[in-house]
Write a protein that holds these residues in place. Structure first.
Motif, PDB file in Angstrom:
ATOM      1  N   ASP A   1       9.193  -0.624  43.452  1.00  0.00           N
ATOM      2  CA  ASP A   1      10.192  -1.911  42.788  1.00  0.00           C
ATOM      3  C   ASP A   1       9.593  -3.734  44.068  1.00  0.00           C
ATOM      4  O   ASP A   1      10.895  -4.286  43.464  1.00  0.00           O
ATOM      5  N   ASP A   2       8.704  -3.416  44.515  1.00  0.00           N
ATOM      6  CA  ASP A   2       8.138  -4.288  45.397  1.00  0.00           C
ATOM      7  C   ASP A   2       7.137  -4.887  45.373  1.00  0.00           C
ATOM      8  O   ASP A   2       6.113  -4.800  45.173  1.00  0.00           O
ATOM      9  N   GLY A   3       7.344  -6.377  44.441  1.00  0.00           N
ATOM     10  CA  GLY A   3       5.995  -7.101  44.208  1.00  0.00           C
ATOM     11  C   GLY A   3       4.903  -6.969  44.375  1.00  0.00           C
ATOM     12  O   GLY A   3       3.697  -6.401  44.937  1.00  0.00           O
TER      13      GLY A   3
ATOM     14  N   ARG B   1       3.269  -3.772  45.677  1.00  0.00           N
ATOM     15  CA  ARG B   1       2.393  -3.475  44.305  1.00  0.00           C
ATOM     16  C   ARG B   1       0.907  -4.147  44.004  1.00  0.00           C
ATOM     17  O   ARG B   1       0.442  -3.176  44.124  1.00  0.00           O
ATOM     18  N   LYS B   2       0.721  -5.151  45.046  1.00  0.00           N
ATOM     19  CA  LYS B   2      -0.762  -5.780  44.607  1.00  0.00           C
ATOM     20  C   LYS B   2      -1.070  -5.280  45.492  1.00  0.00           C
ATOM     21  O   LYS B   2      -2.387  -4.732  45.612  1.00  0.00           O
TER      22      LYS B   2
ATOM     23  N   ASP C   1       0.711   1.507  37.576  1.00  0.00           N
ATOM     24  CA  ASP C   1       1.440   1.396  37.905  1.00  0.00           C
ATOM     25  C   ASP C   1       3.155   1.273  37.252  1.00  0.00           C
ATOM     26  O   ASP C   1       2.400   1.043  35.969  1.00  0.00           O
TER      27      ASP C   1
ATOM     28  N   GLY D   1       6.596   0.031  35.914  1.00  0.00           N
ATOM     29  CA  GLY D   1       7.711  -0.941  36.368  1.00  0.00           C
ATOM     30  C   GLY D   1       8.605  -1.716  34.500  1.00  0.00           C
ATOM     31  O   GLY D   1       8.460  -0.842  33.737  1.00  0.00           O
TER      32      GLY D   1
ATOM     33  N   PRO E   1       3.452  -7.918  38.212  1.00  0.00           N
ATOM     34  CA  PRO E   1       4.117  -8.477  38.113  1.00  0.00           C
ATOM     35  C   PRO E   1       3.920  -8.177  39.837  1.00  0.00           C
ATOM     36  O   PRO E   1       3.537  -6.919  40.186  1.00  0.00           O
ATOM     37  N   ILE E   2       3.059  -9.271  40.866  1.00  0.00           N
ATOM     38  CA  ILE E   2       3.324  -9.959  42.203  1.00  0.00           C
ATOM     39  C   ILE E   2       4.931 -10.257  43.017  1.00  0.00           C
ATOM     40  O   ILE E   2       4.396  -9.768  44.846  1.00  0.00           O
ATOM     41  N   GLU E   3       5.566 -10.725  42.936  1.00  0.00           N
ATOM     42  CA  GLU E   3       6.526 -11.523  43.416  1.00  0.00           C
ATOM     43  C   GLU E   3       7.817 -10.670  42.440  1.00  0.00           C
ATOM     44  O   GLU E   3       8.418 -10.538  41.497  1.00  0.00           O
ATOM     45  N   ASN E   4       8.794 -10.626  43.245  1.00  0.00           N
ATOM     46  CA  ASN E   4       9.875  -9.946  43.005  1.00  0.00           C
ATOM     47  C   ASN E   4      10.628 -10.982  42.177  1.00  0.00           C
ATOM     48  O   ASN E   4      10.575 -11.865  42.589  1.00  0.00           O
TER      49      ASN E   4
END
Length: 320
Positions: A207-209, A212-213, A228, A230, A264-267
């Motif tokens: 759950d961390d962007g 994940r990236k 992936d 989410g 998504p790569i940001e939280n």
């Protein structure tokens, strides 16, 4: 049956019909006695409706008194023997596949090694599904512990799980299904990401962007298939509304979706997901989507499109 006639816990000879009579079951298995009896229904004998009902009735007649006297005894010791004979890490024999003539399909996962990165709500449901397959190895990556508020996200109930590492609690529980589980109490970072090398498929349920990236970029650049997972939830006028998504399984999926809502790569700055424990149905839905995509990759399930991402809208019940 071998030996003398069996007795019940009141030391009464069990009424089984038959009697002293040798029967050759196999060249190396000759019984000393035989028995046969009908079931009674409304005061009259009736035939068994199936061979399975007959076997279960006979088994209960013989074993029930023994199990009453010795509660730890079991007539199912042959299950482990049968499972081992299948040459699979499964501890329970896969009778469903053989029963429905699907052995060739279920065997497509034999020898495969998968990893689940993140054993929260979605990751633990993924494990619940894949632990019942013939996968050779299932590695579990997570450094977090089970807390009172997070145990609600885990399938079923695991005794004494609170305070334990998630990977240890889940490996202990699902080790009853599968012997190839490997708990790895680590968070995947740049320092240890090479531990994912050599897997045939990786489920990413973090759950961390930024994490994940890192993971999906690394996997896709090396040609390691992944999916992936989410979800996102927000308050609407009528209650919670959101989406459940999966993205994968190759470099194209990464390039097409990175930085968007599909990868998504940001939280998220505001998101109700972290505040809502009672959404296991969405975690299960996310895991179902991921495992379907996984099985499509290995040809267990058919696939008719080339989409790199799927989003399920919880408000409209529509898949995009």
């Amino acid at each position: 049956m071998a030996g003398t006639r069996p007795f019940d816990q009141q030391k009464r000879q069990i009424r089984l019909g038959g009697g002293v009579h040798q029967v050759m079951v196999a060249p190396d298995l000759i019984t000393d006695q035989s028995f046969s009896f009908k079931l009674q229904e409304s005061g009259t004998n009736r035939d068994y409706r199936s061979f399975e009902e007959k076997v279960q009735t006979y088994l209960h007649a013989i074993t029930a008194p023994a199990m009453a006297a010795y509660p730890e005894a079991t007539p199912f010791g042959g299950i482990a023997v049968k499972a081992a004979a299948q040459g699979s890490p499964l501890r329970i024999p896969d009778m469903m596949s053989s029963r429905y003539h699907m052995n060739d399909v279920s065997s497509l996962l034999r020898g495969k090694r998968v990893a689940i990165v993140g054993l929260g709500g979605t990751g633990s449901y993924i494990l619940d599904f894949v632990a019942r397959t013939h996968l050779d190895r299932i590695a579990l990556f997570d450094d977090d512990k089970v807390h009172v508020h997070t145990i609600f996200r885990i399938p079923g109930f695991i005794v004494d799980a609170i305070g334990s590492l998630k990977v240890d609690a889940l490996a202990r529980q699902y080790g009853n299904w599968h012997s190839g589980l490997e708990p790895v109490p680590e968070r995947i970072t740049l320092a240890n990401i090479d531990r994912l090398a050599g897997f045939d498929f990786v489920f990413v349920s973090v759950d961390d962007g930024p994490a994940r990236k890192l993971i999906v970029d690394w996997l896709s650049a090396r040609g390691i298939p992944y999916v992936d997972c989410g979800m996102g939830l927000d308050w609407s006028l009528a209650g919670l509304s959101g989406f459940v998504r999966i993205t994968g399984t190759d470099r194209k999926a990464y390039d097409d979706n990175v930085g968007s809502a599909r990868l998504p790569i940001e939280n998220a700055k505001e998101n109700e997901y972290r505040k809502q424990a009672q959404i296991t149905e969405l975690n299960a839905m996310n895991a179902i989507m991921a495992v379907i995509r996984f099985k499509q990759h290995f040809k267990l399930l058919d696939r008719l499109d080339e989409a790199t991402s799927y989003i399920f809208d919880t408000a409209t019940m529509e898949m995009e």
